[in-house]
Design a protein around this motif. Sequence first.
Motif, PDB file in Angstrom:
ATOM      1  N   GLU A  69       1.088  -1.191   0.464  1.00 19.68           N
ATOM      2  CA  GLU A  69       0.281   0.316  -0.064  1.00 19.68           C
ATOM      3  C   GLU A  69       0.844   1.540   0.202  1.00 19.68           C
ATOM      4  O   GLU A  69       1.837   1.534   0.939  1.00 19.68           O
ATOM      5  CB  GLU A  69      -0.854  -0.056   1.318  1.00 19.68           C
ATOM      6  N   LYS A  70       0.481   2.387  -0.689  1.00 16.95           N
ATOM      7  CA  LYS A  70       1.357   3.389  -0.932  1.00 16.95           C
ATOM      8  C   LYS A  70       0.872   3.863  -0.097  1.00 16.95           C
ATOM      9  O   LYS A  70      -0.418   4.169   0.404  1.00 16.95           O
ATOM     10  CB  LYS A  70       1.372   3.819  -1.956  1.00 16.95           C
ATOM     11  N   ILE A  71       2.057   4.889   0.565  1.00 13.99           N
ATOM     12  CA  ILE A  71       1.433   6.079   1.765  1.00 13.99           C
ATOM     13  C   ILE A  71       2.231   7.454   1.377  1.00 13.99           C
ATOM     14  O   ILE A  71       3.454   7.721   0.963  1.00 13.99           O
ATOM     15  CB  ILE A  71       2.041   5.537   3.111  1.00 13.99           C
ATOM     16  N   GLU A  72       0.980   7.748   1.424  1.00 15.19           N
ATOM     17  CA  GLU A  72       1.512   9.243   1.181  1.00 15.19           C
ATOM     18  C   GLU A  72       2.004  10.611   2.221  1.00 15.19           C
ATOM     19  O   GLU A  72       0.774  10.182   2.715  1.00 15.19           O
ATOM     20  CB  GLU A  72       0.116  10.293   0.418  1.00 15.19           C
ATOM     21  N   LEU A  73       2.990  11.049   2.642  1.00 15.51           N
ATOM     22  CA  LEU A  73       2.805  11.571   3.634  1.00 15.51           C
ATOM     23  C   LEU A  73       2.931  13.548   2.957  1.00 15.51           C
ATOM     24  O   LEU A  73       3.234  13.667   2.333  1.00 15.51           O
ATOM     25  CB  LEU A  73       4.664  11.632   3.989  1.00 15.51           C
ATOM     26  N   THR A  74       2.368  14.242   4.038  1.00 12.60           N
ATOM     27  CA  THR A  74       1.995  15.554   4.424  1.00 12.60           C
ATOM     28  C   THR A  74       3.995  15.974   4.283  1.00 12.60           C
ATOM     29  O   THR A  74       4.342  15.713   4.733  1.00 12.60           O
ATOM     30  CB  THR A  74       1.034  15.718   5.314  1.00 12.60           C
ATOM     31  N   GLU A  75       3.437  17.531   4.037  1.00 13.63           N
ATOM     32  CA  GLU A  75       4.445  18.143   3.698  1.00 13.63           C
ATOM     33  C   GLU A  75       4.947  18.352   5.385  1.00 13.63           C
ATOM     34  O   GLU A  75       6.403  18.390   5.383  1.00 13.63           O
ATOM     35  CB  GLU A  75       4.479  19.403   2.831  1.00 13.63           C
ATOM     36  N   LYS A  76       4.126  17.924   6.331  1.00 19.60           N
ATOM     37  CA  LYS A  76       4.466  18.530   7.733  1.00 19.60           C
ATOM     38  C   LYS A  76       5.115  17.677   7.840  1.00 19.60           C
ATOM     39  O   LYS A  76       6.061  17.638   8.844  1.00 19.60           O
ATOM     40  CB  LYS A  76       2.982  19.001   8.257  1.00 19.60           C
ATOM     41  N   GLU A  77       4.576  15.871   7.659  1.00 18.28           N
ATOM     42  CA  GLU A  77       5.369  14.833   8.054  1.00 18.28           C
ATOM     43  C   GLU A  77       6.840  14.953   7.712  1.00 18.28           C
ATOM     44  O   GLU A  77       7.725  14.686   8.338  1.00 18.28           O
ATOM     45  CB  GLU A  77       3.968  13.957   8.111  1.00 18.28           C
ATOM     46  N   LYS A  78       7.215  15.470   6.694  1.00 17.11           N
ATOM     47  CA  LYS A  78       8.094  14.637   5.686  1.00 17.11           C
ATOM     48  C   LYS A  78       8.960  15.609   6.415  1.00 17.11           C
ATOM     49  O   LYS A  78      10.134  15.775   6.810  1.00 17.11           O
ATOM     50  CB  LYS A  78       7.963  15.399   4.616  1.00 17.11           C
ATOM     51  N   GLU A  79       8.950  17.198   6.971  1.00 18.12           N
ATOM     52  CA  GLU A  79       9.703  17.821   7.756  1.00 18.12           C
ATOM     53  C   GLU A  79      10.436  16.979   8.686  1.00 18.12           C
ATOM     54  O   GLU A  79      10.869  17.246   9.624  1.00 18.12           O
ATOM     55  CB  GLU A  79       8.474  19.207   7.551  1.00 18.12           C
ATOM     56  N   GLU A  80       9.373  16.725   9.731  1.00 17.65           N
ATOM     57  CA  GLU A  80       9.002  16.604  10.754  1.00 17.65           C
ATOM     58  C   GLU A  80       9.955  15.525  11.155  1.00 17.65           C
ATOM     59  O   GLU A  80      11.438  14.744  11.691  1.00 17.65           O
ATOM     60  CB  GLU A  80       7.824  15.887  11.876  1.00 17.65           C
ATOM     61  N   LEU A  81      10.207  14.248   9.840  1.00 20.31           N
ATOM     62  CA  LEU A  81      11.038  13.547  10.225  1.00 20.31           C
ATOM     63  C   LEU A  81      12.802  13.539   9.531  1.00 20.31           C
ATOM     64  O   LEU A  81      13.385  13.059  10.198  1.00 20.31           O
ATOM     65  CB  LEU A  81      10.563  11.879   8.227  1.00 20.31           C
ATOM     66  N   VAL A  82      12.340  14.755   8.792  1.00 19.89           N
ATOM     67  CA  VAL A  82      14.066  15.517   8.549  1.00 19.89           C
ATOM     68  C   VAL A  82      14.445  15.846   9.483  1.00 19.89           C
ATOM     69  O   VAL A  82      15.662  15.907   9.730  1.00 19.89           O
ATOM     70  CB  VAL A  82      14.209  16.702   7.489  1.00 19.89           C
ATOM     71  N   ALA A  83      13.709  16.359  10.199  1.00 18.70           N
ATOM     72  CA  ALA A  83      14.173  17.296  11.286  1.00 18.70           C
ATOM     73  C   ALA A  83      14.411  16.161  12.495  1.00 18.70           C
ATOM     74  O   ALA A  83      15.371  16.562  13.217  1.00 18.70           O
ATOM     75  CB  ALA A  83      12.667  18.053  12.601  1.00 18.70           C
ATOM     76  N   ASP A  84      13.584  15.332  12.661  1.00 18.03           N
ATOM     77  CA  ASP A  84      14.530  13.785  13.727  1.00 18.03           C
ATOM     78  C   ASP A  84      15.334  13.428  12.968  1.00 18.03           C
ATOM     79  O   ASP A  84      16.061  12.894  14.126  1.00 18.03           O
ATOM     80  CB  ASP A  84      12.907  13.167  13.556  1.00 18.03           C
ATOM     81  N   TRP A  85      15.959  13.640  12.044  1.00 24.87           N
ATOM     82  CA  TRP A  85      16.999  12.458  11.648  1.00 24.87           C
ATOM     83  C   TRP A  85      18.403  12.726  12.761  1.00 24.87           C
ATOM     84  O   TRP A  85      18.942  14.258  12.396  1.00 24.87           O
ATOM     85  CB  TRP A  85      16.887  12.099   9.922  1.00 24.87           C
ATOM     86  N   ASN A  86      18.858  12.143  12.845  1.00 26.56           N
ATOM     87  CA  ASN A  86      20.519  12.100  13.460  1.00 26.56           C
ATOM     88  C   ASN A  86      21.622  11.577  12.475  1.00 26.56           C
ATOM     89  O   ASN A  86      21.295  10.207  13.368  1.00 26.56           O
ATOM     90  CB  ASN A  86      20.781  11.950  14.630  1.00 26.56           C
ATOM     91  N   PRO A  87      22.200  11.635  11.896  1.00 27.44           N
ATOM     92  CA  PRO A  87      22.838  11.042  11.175  1.00 27.44           C
ATOM     93  C   PRO A  87      24.114  10.225  11.738  1.00 27.44           C
ATOM     94  O   PRO A  87      24.117  11.063  13.249  1.00 27.44           O
ATOM     95  CB  PRO A  87      23.412  12.151   9.926  1.00 27.44           C
ATOM     96  N   GLU A  88      24.602   9.492  11.938  1.00 29.00           N
ATOM     97  CA  GLU A  88      26.155   9.165  12.607  1.00 29.00           C
ATOM     98  C   GLU A  88      26.905  10.133  12.207  1.00 29.00           C
ATOM     99  O   GLU A  88      27.265  10.529  11.040  1.00 29.00           O
ATOM    100  CB  GLU A  88      26.082   7.589  12.164  1.00 29.00           C
ATOM    101  N   PRO A  89      27.587   9.921  12.786  1.00 32.40           N
ATOM    102  CA  PRO A  89      29.228  10.272  12.881  1.00 32.40           C
ATOM    103  C   PRO A  89      30.569   9.940  11.655  1.00 32.40           C
ATOM    104  O   PRO A  89      30.140   8.514  11.329  1.00 32.40           O
ATOM    105  CB  PRO A  89      30.113  10.953  13.909  1.00 32.40           C
ATOM    106  N   LEU A  90      30.869  11.189  10.204  1.00 32.18           N
ATOM    107  CA  LEU A  90      31.871  10.487   9.721  1.00 32.18           C
ATOM    108  C   LEU A  90      33.087  10.053  10.260  1.00 32.18           C
ATOM    109  O   LEU A  90      33.313   7.965  10.160  1.00 32.18           O
ATOM    110  CB  LEU A  90      32.289  11.313   8.702  1.00 32.18           C
ATOM    111  N   VAL A  91      33.412  10.245  11.321  1.00 31.54           N
ATOM    112  CA  VAL A  91      34.318   9.914  12.319  1.00 31.54           C
ATOM    113  C   VAL A  91      34.066   9.977  13.760  1.00 31.54           C
ATOM    114  O   VAL A  91      33.366  10.769  13.794  1.00 31.54           O
ATOM    115  CB  VAL A  91      35.573  10.879  12.119  1.00 31.54           C
ATOM    116  N   PRO A  92      34.547   8.943  14.591  1.00 35.75           N
ATOM    117  CA  PRO A  92      34.573   9.311  15.961  1.00 35.75           C
ATOM    118  C   PRO A  92      34.873  10.174  16.312  1.00 35.75           C
ATOM    119  O   PRO A  92      36.384  10.522  16.061  1.00 35.75           O
ATOM    120  CB  PRO A  92      34.962   7.778  16.845  1.00 35.75           C
TER     121      PRO A  92
END
Length: 535
Positions: A69-92
Amino acid sequence: MNISKHAFSPLENSPVCSAFSKMAFLPATWDMYDLIQGFLQAPAYHLVFEALLILLIAKLFFSKSYKPEKIELTEKEKEELVADWNPEPLVPDVPDDHPVLQAMEKYCISGGAGKTVNINGKDCINMATLNFLGFIGNKEIEEDAVKALMKYGVGSCGPRGFYGTMDVHLELEDLLAKFMNTEEAILYSYGFVAIASAIPAYSKRGDVIFADEGIGFAAQKGCIASRSTIKWFRHNDMEHLEALLKAQEEEDRRNPKKAKVTRKFLVVEGIYANYGDICPLPRLVELKWKYKLRIFLEESLSFGVLGANGRGVTEHFEIPIDNIELIAASLENSMASIGGFCCGKKFIIDHQRLSGSGYCFSASQPPMVAVAATTALKLMEKNPHLLLTLRENCQRVHEAVKQIDGVEVRGDPISPIQHLQLTEPAADRDLDLRMLQMVQDMSISQGVAITVARYLENEEHLLPQPSIRLSVSAHLTAEDIDKSLAIIKSAFRAVLNNTTSRGELHQGGTFTANFPRSSFSSTLRSFSVMLVVKM
């Protein structure tokens, strides 16, 4: 094809023949008859199995493919996901108080690192850098390098295969090949990549490498880059190596087809940088012929050191160099230059020119550096007494450091590298490093440059015990050695002797320590120390 009536006479009254005669629209052939008869004579379970297969194929053919099933995200939901994303550091994260970073900031060298070295404005006897033959600061080498600089410029700006080959490179390769009594030699612009490029140029996936656990970081990376199966044997333990070879031999017997295409290599060092001892080459050559191995010998510390003429560990043990498939060495130690080389049979070296990544994809050695190495090699040939002096100095240092209480010396008596380790190390490695760092700091404050051995701790296959690494040079006099070792011995005594834990040293600095008056091990566990060095 006409079939006579007599051909069916034995089966005229059979049900099969009756059924066949009624199917007038089918051609009366032996093939069709055999097909029907075989079908009727087949076991029942076989027919059921084939029917099930037919039903399964029909089901798969007519069933609908799964579509999530294809889930369509709203613009607000996309912005929340981007804001919550915490990338791992490139080096320790590296702490600001990391010992290596502190040492780089704390000790700044001015001028050349020859017999003496100027650290933060203070002249010290140099027992830290790997200037074995004392060629740093040699006037003849410097003059020839300056001439090459004026003629060729600084760099080559191209790999050897793309207008990076110059006459000085060919001259040095020819000189190295003749000096080492091999058919050919190949130059690398950086000492580290000589062995790191040579190993994966020959050993590939499916091959087996038997490697000493004590090999240096460059050889380790070469083994890993080859993607071969690596079997580590305990440092200089020939019994363990032979046990691994016997196990491999038994495995080859069980799978002879695979054994025919599996090549076996043995990777060792002449003088081990991490331990200062010499490999048992005679025994290694015996095992080579017994178990059909190819030996790769890394001689960065033994080239220009061992042997009557400085040819390395093969000359030291008087073993014909043809017993070794490949020798790699650095020009950055005894030759006081930059770069490395490999030497051996012509077909072996030619293969590196096409497959050695460090050779094919790196800019060639700067011409002035090649000229400097050429001059240094000629000077070593003209002055064999430098090798004898170096050997005597190594033995003098080795005997002196054996007299230091609380310290164990690792290294062969004739090795220019000696490792000083604590006889009673603490459970905490960082604690030992801090104590050795104190010894280093106190020695420098009193005019002797030494260094704590540093490693990439998370990358090493087998991390050596913390140590102070002493480097011996042919230009050191007996007085220099005696004075240096007296200062080093005094520094160790001050750090290790808990009976003087409340003492203060005012020779070039202040030392404050807080040790409980108990055994040395308890002293280590309770260690709390501060050292302030005033250069």
